[in-house]
Design an enzyme around this catalytic site. Sequence first.
Site, PDB file in Angstrom:
ATOM      1  N   GLU A   1       9.125   1.088  11.072  1.00  0.00           N
ATOM      2  CA  GLU A   1      10.194   2.058  10.766  1.00  0.00           C
ATOM      3  C   GLU A   1       9.555   3.426  10.900  1.00  0.00           C
ATOM      4  O   GLU A   1       8.789   3.846  10.040  1.00  0.00           O
ATOM      5  CB  GLU A   1      10.712   1.835   9.335  1.00  0.00           C
ATOM      6  CG  GLU A   1      11.316   0.459   9.090  1.00  0.00           C
ATOM      7  CD  GLU A   1      12.658   0.287   9.778  1.00  0.00           C
ATOM      8  OE1 GLU A   1      13.276   1.294  10.179  1.00  0.00           O
ATOM      9  OE2 GLU A   1      13.083  -0.870   9.935  1.00  0.00           O
TER      10      GLU A   1
ATOM     11  N   GLU B   1       8.865  15.802  15.691  1.00  0.00           N
ATOM     12  CA  GLU B   1       9.297  15.705  14.293  1.00  0.00           C
ATOM     13  C   GLU B   1       8.480  16.683  13.438  1.00  0.00           C
ATOM     14  O   GLU B   1       7.250  16.629  13.430  1.00  0.00           O
ATOM     15  CB  GLU B   1       9.084  14.270  13.793  1.00  0.00           C
ATOM     16  CG  GLU B   1       9.650  14.053  12.403  1.00  0.00           C
ATOM     17  CD  GLU B   1       9.355  12.650  11.852  1.00  0.00           C
ATOM     18  OE1 GLU B   1       8.212  12.190  11.983  1.00  0.00           O
ATOM     19  OE2 GLU B   1      10.276  12.032  11.295  1.00  0.00           O
TER      20      GLU B   1
ATOM     21  N   GLY C   1       2.383   4.388  13.690  1.00  0.00           N
ATOM     22  CA  GLY C   1       3.068   3.162  14.127  1.00  0.00           C
ATOM     23  C   GLY C   1       2.475   2.604  15.423  1.00  0.00           C
ATOM     24  O   GLY C   1       2.329   1.386  15.575  1.00  0.00           O
TER      25      GLY C   1
ATOM     26  N   GLY D   1       6.451   4.755   8.469  1.00  0.00           N
ATOM     27  CA  GLY D   1       5.640   5.968   8.548  1.00  0.00           C
ATOM     28  C   GLY D   1       5.857   6.651   9.878  1.00  0.00           C
ATOM     29  O   GLY D   1       6.883   6.440  10.546  1.00  0.00           O
TER      30      GLY D   1
ATOM     31  N   CYS E   1      13.272  10.607   7.071  1.00  0.00           N
ATOM     32  CA  CYS E   1      13.081  10.183   8.463  1.00  0.00           C
ATOM     33  C   CYS E   1      14.333  10.383   9.278  1.00  0.00           C
ATOM     34  O   CYS E   1      14.286  10.700  10.456  1.00  0.00           O
ATOM     35  CB  CYS E   1      12.657   8.722   8.488  1.00  0.00           C
ATOM     36  SG  CYS E   1      13.794   7.657   7.603  1.00  0.00           S
TER      37      CYS E   1
ATOM     38  N   GLU F   1       3.187   8.135  15.287  1.00  0.00           N
ATOM     39  CA  GLU F   1       1.781   8.154  15.696  1.00  0.00           C
ATOM     40  C   GLU F   1       1.008   6.995  15.042  1.00  0.00           C
ATOM     41  O   GLU F   1       0.315   6.231  15.725  1.00  0.00           O
ATOM     42  CB  GLU F   1       1.192   9.500  15.263  1.00  0.00           C
ATOM     43  CG  GLU F   1      -0.149   9.791  15.835  1.00  0.00           C
ATOM     44  CD  GLU F   1      -0.732  11.050  15.188  1.00  0.00           C
ATOM     45  OE1 GLU F   1      -0.007  11.781  14.484  1.00  0.00           O
ATOM     46  OE2 GLU F   1      -1.937  11.257  15.380  1.00  0.00           O
TER      47      GLU F   1
ATOM     48  N   LYS G   1       0.851  -1.197   0.000  1.00  0.00           N
ATOM     49  CA  LYS G   1       0.000   0.000   0.000  1.00  0.00           C
ATOM     50  C   LYS G   1       0.885   1.246   0.000  1.00  0.00           C
ATOM     51  O   LYS G   1       1.450   1.620   1.034  1.00  0.00           O
ATOM     52  CB  LYS G   1      -0.902   0.042   1.240  1.00  0.00           C
ATOM     53  CG  LYS G   1      -1.960   1.123   1.117  1.00  0.00           C
ATOM     54  CD  LYS G   1      -2.619   1.462   2.433  1.00  0.00           C
ATOM     55  CE  LYS G   1      -1.938   2.588   3.145  1.00  0.00           C
ATOM     56  NZ  LYS G   1      -1.813   3.826   2.382  1.00  0.00           N
TER      57      LYS G   1
HETATM   58  P1  NAD Z   1       2.076   8.352   7.856  1.00  0.00           P
HETATM   59  O1  NAD Z   1       2.319   7.626   9.122  1.00  0.00           O
HETATM   60  O2  NAD Z   1       1.072   9.443   7.852  1.00  0.00           O
HETATM   61  O3  NAD Z   1       1.626   7.332   6.700  1.00  0.00           O
HETATM   62  C1  NAD Z   1       2.415   6.225   6.355  1.00  0.00           C
HETATM   63  C2  NAD Z   1       1.554   5.200   5.639  1.00  0.00           C
HETATM   64  O4  NAD Z   1       0.592   4.699   6.572  1.00  0.00           O
HETATM   65  C3  NAD Z   1       0.754   5.762   4.468  1.00  0.00           C
HETATM   66  O5  NAD Z   1       0.696   4.784   3.444  1.00  0.00           O
HETATM   67  C4  NAD Z   1      -0.628   5.979   5.076  1.00  0.00           C
HETATM   68  O6  NAD Z   1      -1.667   5.977   4.123  1.00  0.00           O
HETATM   69  C5  NAD Z   1      -0.730   4.796   6.024  1.00  0.00           C
HETATM   70  N1  NAD Z   1      -1.650   4.965   7.147  1.00  0.00           N
HETATM   71  C6  NAD Z   1      -2.118   6.107   7.696  1.00  0.00           C
HETATM   72  N2  NAD Z   1      -2.930   5.825   8.749  1.00  0.00           N
HETATM   73  C7  NAD Z   1      -2.966   4.471   8.864  1.00  0.00           C
HETATM   74  C8  NAD Z   1      -3.613   3.562   9.753  1.00  0.00           C
HETATM   75  N3  NAD Z   1      -4.391   4.005  10.739  1.00  0.00           N
HETATM   76  N4  NAD Z   1      -3.403   2.254   9.578  1.00  0.00           N
HETATM   77  C9  NAD Z   1      -2.594   1.783   8.597  1.00  0.00           C
HETATM   78  N5  NAD Z   1      -1.963   2.592   7.708  1.00  0.00           N
HETATM   79  C10 NAD Z   1      -2.150   3.925   7.845  1.00  0.00           C
HETATM   80  O7  NAD Z   1       3.504   8.880   7.365  1.00  0.00           O
HETATM   81  P2  NAD Z   1       3.847   9.815   6.125  1.00  0.00           P
HETATM   82  O8  NAD Z   1       3.384  11.209   6.444  1.00  0.00           O
HETATM   83  O9  NAD Z   1       3.438   9.186   4.845  1.00  0.00           O
HETATM   84  O10 NAD Z   1       5.456   9.739   6.158  1.00  0.00           O
HETATM   85  C11 NAD Z   1       6.242  10.501   6.997  1.00  0.00           C
HETATM   86  C12 NAD Z   1       6.627   9.732   8.253  1.00  0.00           C
HETATM   87  O11 NAD Z   1       7.286   8.523   7.913  1.00  0.00           O
HETATM   88  C13 NAD Z   1       7.615  10.506   9.102  1.00  0.00           C
HETATM   89  O12 NAD Z   1       7.268  10.358  10.448  1.00  0.00           O
HETATM   90  C14 NAD Z   1       8.939   9.818   8.813  1.00  0.00           C
HETATM   91  O13 NAD Z   1       9.911   9.960   9.830  1.00  0.00           O
HETATM   92  C15 NAD Z   1       8.506   8.410   8.643  1.00  0.00           C
HETATM   93  N6  NAD Z   1       9.489   7.637   7.891  1.00  0.00           N
HETATM   94  C16 NAD Z   1      10.236   6.692   8.551  1.00  0.00           C
HETATM   95  C17 NAD Z   1      11.230   5.987   7.863  1.00  0.00           C
HETATM   96  C18 NAD Z   1      12.097   4.968   8.558  1.00  0.00           C
HETATM   97  O14 NAD Z   1      12.724   4.161   7.877  1.00  0.00           O
HETATM   98  N7  NAD Z   1      12.169   4.957   9.891  1.00  0.00           N
HETATM   99  C19 NAD Z   1      11.417   6.215   6.503  1.00  0.00           C
HETATM  100  C20 NAD Z   1      10.628   7.169   5.868  1.00  0.00           C
HETATM  101  C21 NAD Z   1       9.659   7.875   6.568  1.00  0.00           C
END
Ligand code: NAD
Length: 506
Positions: free
Chosen positions: A253, A388, A236, A231, A287, A234, A178
């Site tokens: 992650e 963040e 996570g 992602g 990230c 929050e 996804k």
């Molecule tokens: P996000 O958490 O808003 O979304 C990530 C993914 O989760 C998206 O595909 C989203 O549609 C999905 N999602 C949203 N709510 C969900 C739920 N309730 N259940 C299941 N899936 C859901 O993150 P974002 O804004 O897309 O990305 C930025 C974040 O990702 C930042 O916090 C960044 O630090 C983190 N990130 C971490 C890494 C790592 O390797 N640690 C790498 C890249 C980004």
Amino acid sequence: MNRYELFLDGRFVPAASGETYDSVNPATGEVVARVARAGREDARRAIHAARRAFDDGSWSDRAPEARRDALLAVADRLSERAGEIAALETADAGLTVRYSSLMVPVAVQQFRQLVEQGAKIPLTESLPHNEFPLPSLNLLAREPWGVATAIVPFNAPFLLTIWKLAPALIMGNTLVVKPSPYTPASAMEIARAFASSDVPPGVVNVLPGGGAEVGEELVASPLVDRVAFTGSTEVGRRIAQLAAATVKKVTLELGGKSANIVLDDADLDAAVPGALWAMFLHSGQTCQAGSRLLLHSSIHDAFIERLVDAVGRMRIGDPASPETDLGPLISPQHLEKAERYVAIGREEGCTVACGGERLTGGGLDRGNFFAPTILTGVRNEMRVAQEEIFGPVLSVIRFSEVEEAIALANDSIYGLSGAVWSRDVTRAMRVARCIKAGTLWVNDYHMIVSSMPFGGYKQSGIGKELGEAGLLEFVRSKALWVDQGRTHRKMWLPVLGLDRILDVTW
Ligand code: NAD
């Protein structure tokens, strides 16, 4: 304009609801692609397809070398189209073309390396023992989890999809991906490469357009065995809660607020560009960004002067132009978030040394452009140092003693990464070992290679991607004890009195 449907059981199909949406270029507001919007029903169909493809053994029973060859052919297809995919990633996700044209080939190379390395991991290993005087053959068998799901964020869509897909598939799992609804395009190009490959239908499924509803189904479904999420922290936390109901294996992650520490003996000609690179790559939407810059007092003022001067000369604009240094933020909401945090920083008493506002005029009006921003006078307890922002906002914190820098770096709920800059590598290494984070660079930043496991400490995550550790996250181990005949008396017979009761003589 591109059109993308769902990739489900080997075919491109519309969403069950028939809904579509437009994925837009964050720099121009132009439509990049019209995309099917997956819903819960589609998630269920994709999970069923992946379940069937796993259970029929057409993929999981193939020899690792055969899986490797099929996946390498997909990598070749992606490699042939790397330029096109990089341009699409720029239009859809706002990566500058200089960045995407570096990142896409690197991601394909990492795909190949992970597949090659995964194919060599032994599926069984013999485990000798000397605890019991019984002849037995003991084996550790590595088995795929089954149906894996990959939930990907917006900031590095192609690379982060590969980081999940390559290990999941080479280790014999089937997969539902996804992508973020903001950035579906490159995942759909990966789907295209699989559609014309030797990988059986249902092994890879891609669901563009879906948000939380689709994501939650991919975590909660009892037919899913393994979840790989990248992602925000929050979301996570929510994933971990949902996965608990079926006691499911997850890797998380998550976010970061990484400390980039410049010691008093650092080579400033390396550390100044290093600090800019650490923070402003992809306008701070990485990230592992070095978003807390910890500067020793003795170099602080001169360092800031050099940073501000360099930032003033950065070219901000259309990421498709090779002239551009910094592109847009992904959405108007992310732009507002950056604005909000600068206002919070001002209220908390820090100084905006440069930037701090949305950029308009000169062709920037239709995009989500925010000026690269440096906040000085930041104290570690302030929200701009603890939370963040995920935009181009650098929080600079001053320190006097090395131990103080270590304590400041560790005073965070996050622990994704960090760096130490010093001419004395032994000294820098000692500091790096004291930082509670998953990746530390010494005199460098952002360098991640496929042999090095990547993943956070603390609330930056659980588990690893990349490296052997990342590959092993996609198998579970079974212990097998195989009796080797009655040459020895079973030492457990007397425990229940079975030798007496059953008159066992062997
Ligand atoms: P996000 O958490 O808003 O979304 C990530 C993914 O989760 C998206 O595909 C989203 O549609 C999905 N999602 C949203 N709510 C969900 C739920 N309730 N259940 C299941 N899936 C859901 O993150 P974002 O804004 O897309 O990305 C930025 C974040 O990702 C930042 O916090 C960044 O630090 C983190 N990130 C971490 C890494 C790592 O390797 N640690 C790498 C890249 C980004």
